[in-house]
Design a protein around this motif. Structure first.
Motif, PDB file in Angstrom:
ATOM      1  N   VAL A  60       0.563   4.594   3.232  1.00 54.75           N
ATOM      2  CA  VAL A  60       0.727   3.155   3.077  1.00 54.75           C
ATOM      3  C   VAL A  60       0.088   2.753   1.740  1.00 54.75           C
ATOM      4  O   VAL A  60      -1.038   3.172   1.443  1.00 54.75           O
ATOM      5  N   PRO A  61       0.771   1.975   0.902  1.00 53.56           N
ATOM      6  CA  PRO A  61       0.293   1.707  -0.460  1.00 53.56           C
ATOM      7  C   PRO A  61      -1.158   1.247  -0.556  1.00 53.56           C
ATOM      8  O   PRO A  61      -1.906   1.702  -1.404  1.00 53.56           O
ATOM      9  N   TYR A  62      -1.579   0.342   0.321  1.00 59.59           N
ATOM     10  CA  TYR A  62      -2.945  -0.179   0.235  1.00 59.59           C
ATOM     11  C   TYR A  62      -3.914   0.567   1.154  1.00 59.59           C
ATOM     12  O   TYR A  62      -5.092   0.239   1.218  1.00 59.59           O
ATOM     13  N   GLN A  63      -3.415   1.597   1.872  1.00 56.04           N
ATOM     14  CA  GLN A  63      -4.254   2.421   2.736  1.00 56.04           C
ATOM     15  C   GLN A  63      -3.680   3.840   2.745  1.00 56.04           C
ATOM     16  O   GLN A  63      -3.075   4.267   3.732  1.00 56.04           O
ATOM     17  N   PRO A  64      -3.847   4.586   1.656  1.00 56.61           N
ATOM     18  CA  PRO A  64      -3.155   5.867   1.474  1.00 56.61           C
ATOM     19  C   PRO A  64      -3.404   6.898   2.576  1.00 56.61           C
ATOM     20  O   PRO A  64      -2.559   7.750   2.817  1.00 56.61           O
ATOM     21  N   GLU A  65      -4.578   6.806   3.241  1.00 53.50           N
ATOM     22  CA  GLU A  65      -4.855   7.784   4.282  1.00 53.50           C
ATOM     23  C   GLU A  65      -3.978   7.575   5.521  1.00 53.50           C
ATOM     24  O   GLU A  65      -3.805   8.478   6.334  1.00 53.50           O
ATOM     25  N   LEU A  66      -3.437   6.380   5.678  1.00 51.30           N
ATOM     26  CA  LEU A  66      -2.558   6.080   6.814  1.00 51.30           C
ATOM     27  C   LEU A  66      -1.130   6.495   6.447  1.00 51.30           C
ATOM     28  O   LEU A  66      -0.532   5.958   5.510  1.00 51.30           O
ATOM     29  N   ARG A  85       6.394  -1.380  10.232  1.00 50.37           N
ATOM     30  CA  ARG A  85       6.434  -2.741  10.790  1.00 50.37           C
ATOM     31  C   ARG A  85       5.033  -3.309  10.937  1.00 50.37           C
ATOM     32  O   ARG A  85       4.756  -4.442  10.510  1.00 50.37           O
ATOM     33  N   LEU A  86       4.131  -2.497  11.498  1.00 49.54           N
ATOM     34  CA  LEU A  86       2.775  -2.991  11.745  1.00 49.54           C
ATOM     35  C   LEU A  86       2.011  -3.235  10.447  1.00 49.54           C
ATOM     36  O   LEU A  86       1.203  -4.160  10.353  1.00 49.54           O
ATOM     37  N   ALA A  87       2.266  -2.374   9.442  1.00 53.14           N
ATOM     38  CA  ALA A  87       1.544  -2.498   8.170  1.00 53.14           C
ATOM     39  C   ALA A  87       2.220  -3.464   7.211  1.00 53.14           C
ATOM     40  O   ALA A  87       1.668  -3.776   6.149  1.00 53.14           O
TER      41      ALA A  87
END
Length: 435
Positions: A60-66, A85-87
């Protein structure tokens, strides 16, 4: 706290727990880079083909570990629509992340498997190996990719992992972890030697594993002077020669550096004998480590045993010595017509003394450019040699050749020397990876 000596020991121990998966449908896949040395040991012990599984997690762009998905070879693309969807990830964000990660994936494939296709996973058991599992995000991406590449079952295995690691990998059919220590913080804390694995080491391990159907691959016990020395003898089909390793001070046949060089020589079609010249008890006595006379005498005795083995009949012989092992190799080679070539890596040829003048075999001295004291000792020893000799300096290398790319250069020099003087079956150049 559990601690493995290195990735090689960890791989052997892990293989014992994975023996039940042995079979014609098994494929062992290492996660680059650190998982590949572990996987190479597992593949060797289980008699299974070895490959890498090259994956890139889509973070995820603002949370790369996810992870919002994963990419694999052959255009495999896995997207978790629920995470998107959630992110609140926008389609254009997915396109941007995917383009970046696809380029990196394709670059890694070119580096790790140059000119060779991946092993087909269709209908097979994919055994995914890493050197440890912390968050599990990369291993989970590898599971998804292996499944999309046709694997019938996907097993994830590692020597060490965070507690409850199996719950982090719901896409695996089974997770095997030797240890899940409480208070786990980092994989490297559970290895005494956690040196970085280089791209060139990955390539050499894959190439060596690709030398299918070794004519001889056995653990051996060599009787010498009232004791038995443990060794590992490998002879690829059609090998023109065989190299005996004389290990240096405090080292053994399990040394990651010497095993790496042995893999490179095997990939070039040469046989190798990795042998401990001291028993485990003797290795505790520091004086014995520097007893060049004893080491040389045992190397000679091991060579006498070796040439009597039917599998070795007619092969040219060479010696590869590191540190004090180089002096033992030169003493053993002195005056011998049996030894056709000698290579010293970071060695102490000066400790061979008067034997230097009696060496007939062409001798290559490889020294690190930043190992200045040993470099001067090698230059002095070279001046005393009367055989054909060369001294090559690997820039930026220290005594153990631990700097990125330096061990690959040393192995390449050794390979070319032995191929030249022991015969050749043909080989490809070692691929130089990035630090």
């Amino acid at each position: 706290m559990v601690a493995f000596a290195d990735r090689i020991e960890a791989g052997r121990l892990l293989a014992q727990q994975l023996a039940r998966f042995r079979g014609p449908d098994l494929v062992v896949l290492g996660l680059p880079r650190g998982g590949v040395p572990v996987a190479a040991q597992v593949a060797r012990e289980l008699g299974a083909p070895l490959d890498v599984i090259v994956v890139r997690k889509l973070g995820v762009p603002y949370q790369p570990e996810l992870a919002m998905g994963a990419l694999g070879e052959d255009g495999v693309r896995v997207i978790d629509e629920e995470i998107l969807r959630l992110a609140g990830v926008r389609p254009e964000d997915v396109v941007r992340v995917e383009a970046r990660e696809r380029a990196e994936l394709e670059d890694r494939v070119r580096r790790f498997r140059p000119g060779r296709p991946r092993l087909d996973l269709t209908g097979r058991i994919a055994l995914l190996i890493d050197d440890g599992i912390a968050t599990g995000s990369t291993a989970r991406a590898a599971c998804l990719v292996a499944r999309h590449l046709g694997a019938r079952r996907v097993i994830v295995a590692a020597p060490v992992g965070a507690p409850g690691v199996e719950h982090r990998l719901p896409d695996a059919d089974e997770v095997v972890c030797l240890a899940e220590p409480p208070g786990f913080t980092a994989v490297g804390n559970h290895y005494r030697d956690f040196s970085p694995t280089s791209d060139e080491e990955v390539v050499a391990l894959l190439r060596a594993a690709g030398t299918e159907g070794a004519a001889y691959d056995e653990k051996v016990l060599v009787p010498v002077a009232g004791c038995r020395l443990e060794g590992h003898l490998v002879i690829p089909p059609g090998a023109p020669g065989l190299v005996v390793f004389a290990h240096g001070s405090g080292s053994s046949r399990h040394s990651p550096r010497n095993r790496y060089v042995a893999d490179v020589l095997q990939a070039a079609g040469l046989g190798t004998l990795l042998i401990d010249l001291l028993t485990p008890e003797e290795e505790q006595d520091r004086a014995r480590v520097f007893d060049i006379g004893t080491l040389a005498a045992r190397l000679i005795a091991a060579t006498d045993w070796l040439v009597q083995q039917p599998a070795v009949d007619g092969l040219s012989l060479g010696y590869f010595g590191a540190s004090t092992g180089a002096a033992a190799a030169l003493v053993a080679a002195a005056g011998s017509e049996r030894v056709a070539a000698v290579v010293s890596r970071g060695g102490r040829p000066d400790l061979a003394g008067h034997a230097l003048a009696a060496v007939r075999a062409p001798t290559l001295l490889i020294v690190g450019g930043d190992d200045r004291a040993v470099l001067e000792l090698n230059r002095a020893a070279q001046a005393r040699l009367r055989c054909p000799t060369e001294l090559v300096v690997v820039p930026g290398a220290t005594h153990l050749f631990e700097e990125p790319g330096t061990l690959a250069q040393a192995a390449s020099f050794a390979r070319d020397w032995f191929v030249r003087h022991l015969g050749r079956r043909g080989h490809e150049p070692i691929e130089e990876g990035r630090p």
